[in-house]
Design an enzyme around this catalytic site. Structure first.
Site, PDB file in Angstrom:
ATOM      1  N   CYS A 180       1.034  -1.293  -0.177  1.00  0.00           N
ATOM      2  CA  CYS A 180       0.348  -0.008  -0.014  1.00  0.00           C
ATOM      3  C   CYS A 180       0.862   1.377  -0.188  1.00  0.00           C
ATOM      4  CB  CYS A 180      -0.811  -0.084   1.174  1.00  0.00           C
ATOM      5  SG  CYS A 180      -1.787   1.553   1.724  1.00  0.00           S
TER       6      CYS A 180
ATOM      7  N   CYS B 169       0.305   3.629   2.814  1.00  0.00           N
ATOM      8  CA  CYS B 169       0.858   3.048   4.175  1.00  0.00           C
ATOM      9  C   CYS B 169       2.370   3.319   4.286  1.00  0.00           C
ATOM     10  CB  CYS B 169       0.683   1.483   4.259  1.00  0.00           C
ATOM     11  SG  CYS B 169      -0.991   1.040   4.233  1.00  0.00           S
TER      12      CYS B 169
END
Length: 139
Positions: free
Chosen positions: A58, A61
């Site tokens: 991600c 993230c």
């Protein structure tokens, strides 16, 4: 701000290391037992837990991870945890994670707040608010 939807499960070898998600005072949670242990420790020490449910693939993230580590160093009175939603799929599902990153703020194991997405200003604001409220309670 940025967040990722869950990635479809792939049986291929995706042994991506989570080194970029830990550092500072961030603890990587890899088992339900280590989660329980950290929550027990936090309760015993009177610490609020910030749990970052994220994924190695991600982008948002990865973008927020260094900032999360910085915050963990600035606020040692809190406990910072990172859970990889792909490593602990069932556990993450039990928290109803719809997008990554999702941050849960827990006191005595109970949710007191939540933030979905890699919104650095909002994450910092929530942490400062929690630290301030805890400091006020202790006076």
């Amino acid at each position: 701000m940025g967040c990722c939807l869950p990635k479809p499960k792939n049986d291929g070898d995706e042994s991506v290391h989570n080194a970029e998600f830990v550092g500072g005072n961030v603890h990587l949670i890899t088992t339900k037992e280590s989660w329980d242990q950290k929550l027990t420790e936090a309760k015993r020490d009177g610490k609020i837990v910030i749990a970052n449910f994220s994924a190695s693939w991600c982008g948002p993230c990865r973008m927020v991870a260094p900032f999360y580590c910085e915050l963990s160093e600035k606020h040692p009175t809190l406990m910072f945890l990172t859970i990889d939603v792909d490593e602990l799929t069932e556990f993450s599902a039990s928290w109803d994670i719809k997008a990554t990153p999702t941050f849960f703020f827990l006191k005595d194991g109970q949710q007191i707040d939540k933030l979905v997405g890699a919104n650095k200003p909002e994450l910092q604001k929530k942490i400062i608010s929690i630290v301030d409220s805890e400091t006020t309670l202790q006076k």
